[in-house]
Design an enzyme around this catalytic site. Sequence first.
Site, short mmCIF file in Angstrom:
data_model
loop_
_atom_site.label_atom_id
_atom_site.label_comp_id
_atom_site.label_asym_id
_atom_site.label_seq_id
_atom_site.Cartn_x
_atom_site.Cartn_y
_atom_site.Cartn_z
N LYS A 52 13.45 1.45 3.25
CA LYS A 52 12.83 2.29 2.20
C LYS A 52 12.40 1.40 1.21
O LYS A 52 13.01 0.56 0.80
CB LYS A 52 13.88 3.28 1.67
CG LYS A 52 14.81 2.70 0.65
CD LYS A 52 15.64 3.72 -0.04
CE LYS A 52 14.76 4.82 -0.97
NZ LYS A 52 14.41 3.90 -2.20
N ASP A 54 9.91 2.38 -2.42
CA ASP A 54 9.64 3.33 -3.72
C ASP A 54 10.22 4.80 -3.53
O ASP A 54 10.06 5.52 -2.71
CB ASP A 54 8.48 3.81 -3.96
CG ASP A 54 7.69 2.17 -4.33
OD1 ASP A 54 8.12 1.46 -4.14
OD2 ASP A 54 6.50 2.33 -4.87
N ASP A 180 -0.62 5.47 -6.90
CA ASP A 180 0.44 6.05 -7.86
C ASP A 180 0.37 7.28 -8.49
O ASP A 180 0.96 7.14 -9.53
CB ASP A 180 1.39 5.10 -8.28
CG ASP A 180 1.76 3.54 -7.43
OD1 ASP A 180 1.45 3.74 -6.15
OD2 ASP A 180 1.84 2.54 -8.00
N GLU A 228 2.26 -0.21 -12.10
CA GLU A 228 2.39 0.44 -10.99
C GLU A 228 3.26 1.64 -11.34
O GLU A 228 4.10 1.62 -12.43
CB GLU A 228 3.17 -0.28 -10.03
CG GLU A 228 2.33 -1.65 -9.29
CD GLU A 228 2.80 -2.12 -7.99
OE1 GLU A 228 2.45 -1.91 -6.96
OE2 GLU A 228 3.98 -2.77 -8.19
#
Length: 513
Positions: A52, A54, A180, A228
């Site tokens: 995993k 974000d 994003d 980001e």
Amino acid sequence: MGGITRRALFAGSAVGAAGALLPTAGPAVAGPRTARASYRAGYHFTVPEQWKNDPQRPVWIDGSYHYYYLHNADYLAGEIGTAWRLATSTDLVSFTDRGIAVPKDTTPNGDVWSGSAVVDTHDTAGFGAGAVVVLATMSPHDGPADQAQYLYYSTDGGRTFAPHGTDPVLPNPGVRDFRDPKVIRDEERGRWVMTLAENDKVGFYHSADLKTWTYVSGFVKGGIGVLECPDLFRIRAGDGTVKWVLGVSANGKGAGLPNTYAYWTGSFDGSAFTADAADPQWLDYGWDWYGAVTFDKRGTDGTLDESGRYAIGWLNNWDYAHFTPTIDSDGFNGTDSIVREVTLKRGGDGTYFLASRPVAALDRYVSRTVRLGDLEVEGTRLLDYRGTAYELTCEITWDQVTGAGVQLRRSPDGVRHIDAGVHRDYAYLNRRPTVSPDMTGRWQESHSPFDPAGRAVRLRILVDRTSVEMFVDDGRYVHSSAAFPYLVDSGLALFTVDGKAVFRNTVIREFRV
């Protein structure tokens, strides 16, 4: 989060890369490592298996938080690409895995990157009232100039999603880094607002239906790396002041700044954000609180509480994302910070800042409490306690010292440990004396401001098998860092430098989740 960096890292051998860091390589743990030895966190969220990275902003749906995150089920096989996996929770401490929600590689556009989910209460998109809509970045040719935003929707309460065609709802206009999307509802103006990471700019967009987007403004900040995972929210301070907050994940290490979550307080008129100050503040000063998201604080009946937000971050860093002993010991790589509650406070200079504390529900999982009272320390004092996953709280007071703090996960011979405390005019967390994921040796000790004039500091430190999170003075500053102490390193000591201090109301708590 961006695709080129992520995919380049995935291309390597995860197991081979991590093996160099495994504590079993040294004679100190050759005996204790058994089939039952585990580096899986005791009370932090971890991916069930594989990979995993974000976190995706959790959404309140039908009485529980739906927490989506980027997951690669093919990680150990060396295959690239992420999907969205789902876990649900009612208290943000205990989570139930629900499997894949937004699959990868089911359209010509490939895998699914970061974005955000919203509940379309008013059926603006035409999928039905209450449909859950995801806007996420995809990059069909895995290039920074073809990153675009795509739509998925769910009609089963956010459990499974289908693509809305194969064309982007927000195509790339020909720029590098375009990703994003974070979407919020502007009820006052009857529209959706998106923030988008565009290299050194956060772009703002409007939409009436989540399918067609119009650019309206941009917020530019250079000098802290590629921006980001943008974040935009409204929050109310205890004095009644309401602020808007714009946040981004950013790598400021080149400028001597953190590599975590930068934020600005300010105002938002529905189209443009105006910051109170040019330079950002930071929600974490450690090395490993990246891709973080904040999300609504809800009551048990779903009522929104604007006096606080919740936040969760990825306890890792792209500089060394694949260097973790959990791959070999437990077959996974992916641990999150504790969920924290974030509040807006006014400083003595009149400026506003975000303070953090572990989510209150953690108190319900206490399985053991060790009350040590007030302890006087001059030099180093070894405590009669051993543990690998716990919380330590205390207030340190002194008349005159250069520094004071605690040695966490201390080895039996006292050589290996993690140091946390204050020294002169800064607070710090130092993982150098233990096993660290940073093979360069450059990113070992993190610093945050500290005023020694009060001759006191309050510490709340969450220790788990592969991480330490230190909350300083009621969460004014936080340090979150990954560290991989040998499992036999479970000692605890208090220390001072150049003087005597009292560690008041020293309490250790263990948790069962």
